[in-house]
Design an enzyme around this catalytic site. Structure first.
Site, mmCIF file in Angstrom:
data_model
loop_
_atom_site.group_PDB
_atom_site.id
_atom_site.type_symbol
_atom_site.label_atom_id
_atom_site.label_comp_id
_atom_site.label_asym_id
_atom_site.label_seq_id
_atom_site.Cartn_x
_atom_site.Cartn_y
_atom_site.Cartn_z
ATOM 1 C CD GLU A 129 -2.777 -1.212 -0.049
ATOM 2 O OE1 GLU A 129 -2.702 -0.303 -0.822
ATOM 3 O OE2 GLU A 129 -3.442 -2.310 -0.311
ATOM 4 C CG HIS A 132 -0.773 1.015 -4.436
ATOM 5 N ND1 HIS A 132 -0.499 0.667 -5.785
ATOM 6 C CD2 HIS A 132 -1.435 0.113 -3.974
ATOM 7 C CE1 HIS A 132 -1.157 -0.307 -5.902
ATOM 8 N NE2 HIS A 132 -1.675 -0.902 -4.953
ATOM 9 C CG HIS A 138 -1.831 -3.687 -8.417
ATOM 10 N ND1 HIS A 138 -3.218 -3.625 -8.793
ATOM 11 C CD2 HIS A 138 -1.627 -3.491 -7.370
ATOM 12 C CE1 HIS A 138 -3.730 -3.396 -7.383
ATOM 13 N NE2 HIS A 138 -2.823 -3.253 -6.641
ATOM 14 C CB CYS A 166 8.545 -2.504 -8.730
ATOM 15 S SG CYS A 166 7.004 -2.802 -9.501
HETATM 16 ZN ZN LIG Z 1 -2.664 -2.640 -4.590
HETATM 17 ZN ZN LIG Z 2 7.239 -5.106 -9.674
#
Ligand SMILES: [Zn+2]
Ligand SMILES: [Zn+2]
Length: 171
Positions: A129, A132, A138, A166
């Site tokens: 979270e 985000h 995602h 990410c």
């Molecule tokens: Zn999520």
């Molecule tokens: Zn990732």
């Protein structure tokens, strides 16, 4: 540049303390535990016996107490939902996030409690979270913490680490 953890309603203090140091390392920011908020009665849906996650997020967002922090993570020990889903483990809007501990305990499924597993799941949901709130969406990599958790099986498989893609976006 700091993150505040906000206990919402009745909550075991150990959870915040356990999360604090690890989240600080993962996001490379100061993490503190903020003033607790009262039980989120305003978000309770009697028919569903669950709490509306977005209602809690709105209150966190408007609370002046946390306005000076860069990110806000509410932690609640009630089951959360959004109208289109049976439940959610958490949610995030802009700089504010919330996680629910309710479904992270083995006891929820009639199994024997496992505090190590409970902590691992809590960390995974918290990192997801907060990810985000850092602008990450995602991720399609099922091993990445930003993969969408449909079930605890997803949560347990992916763990709390970002995949290289990410990670790259984050730092
Ligand atoms: Zn999520
Ligand atoms: Zn990732």
């Amino acid at each position: 540049m700091s993150i505040v953890l906000v206990p919402i309603g009745k909550l075991d203090k150990e959870v915040n303390e356990a999360l604090k140091d690890t989240l600080s390392k993962v996001f490379n920011r100061r993490v503190s535990v903020g003033k607790a908020m009262p039980e989120p009665d305003y978000a309770f849906n009697e028919k569903r016996n669950q709490y509306l996650s977005t209602a809690i997020l709105s209150v966190l967002m408007e609370e002046k107490e946390y306005a000076t922090y860069e990110k806000v993570l509410g932690i609640v020990d009630h089951d959360l939902y959004v109208p289109e889903l049976n439940f959610v483990f958490g949610g995030a809007i802009r700089k504010v996030a919330v996680i629910s501990l309710a479904r992270l305990r083995q006891g929820f499924y009639g199994l024997q409690e496992d505090s190590r597993l409970f902590y691992k799941r809590t960390l995974t949901e918290a990192v997801h979270e907060l990810g985000h709130t850092c602008g990450l969406g995602h991720c399609r990599n099922p091993q990445c913490v930003m993969f969408f958790s449909n079930s605890l099986m997803d949560t347990d498989r992916k763990g709390s680490e970002f995949c290289p893609v990410c990670k790259n976006k984050l730092y």
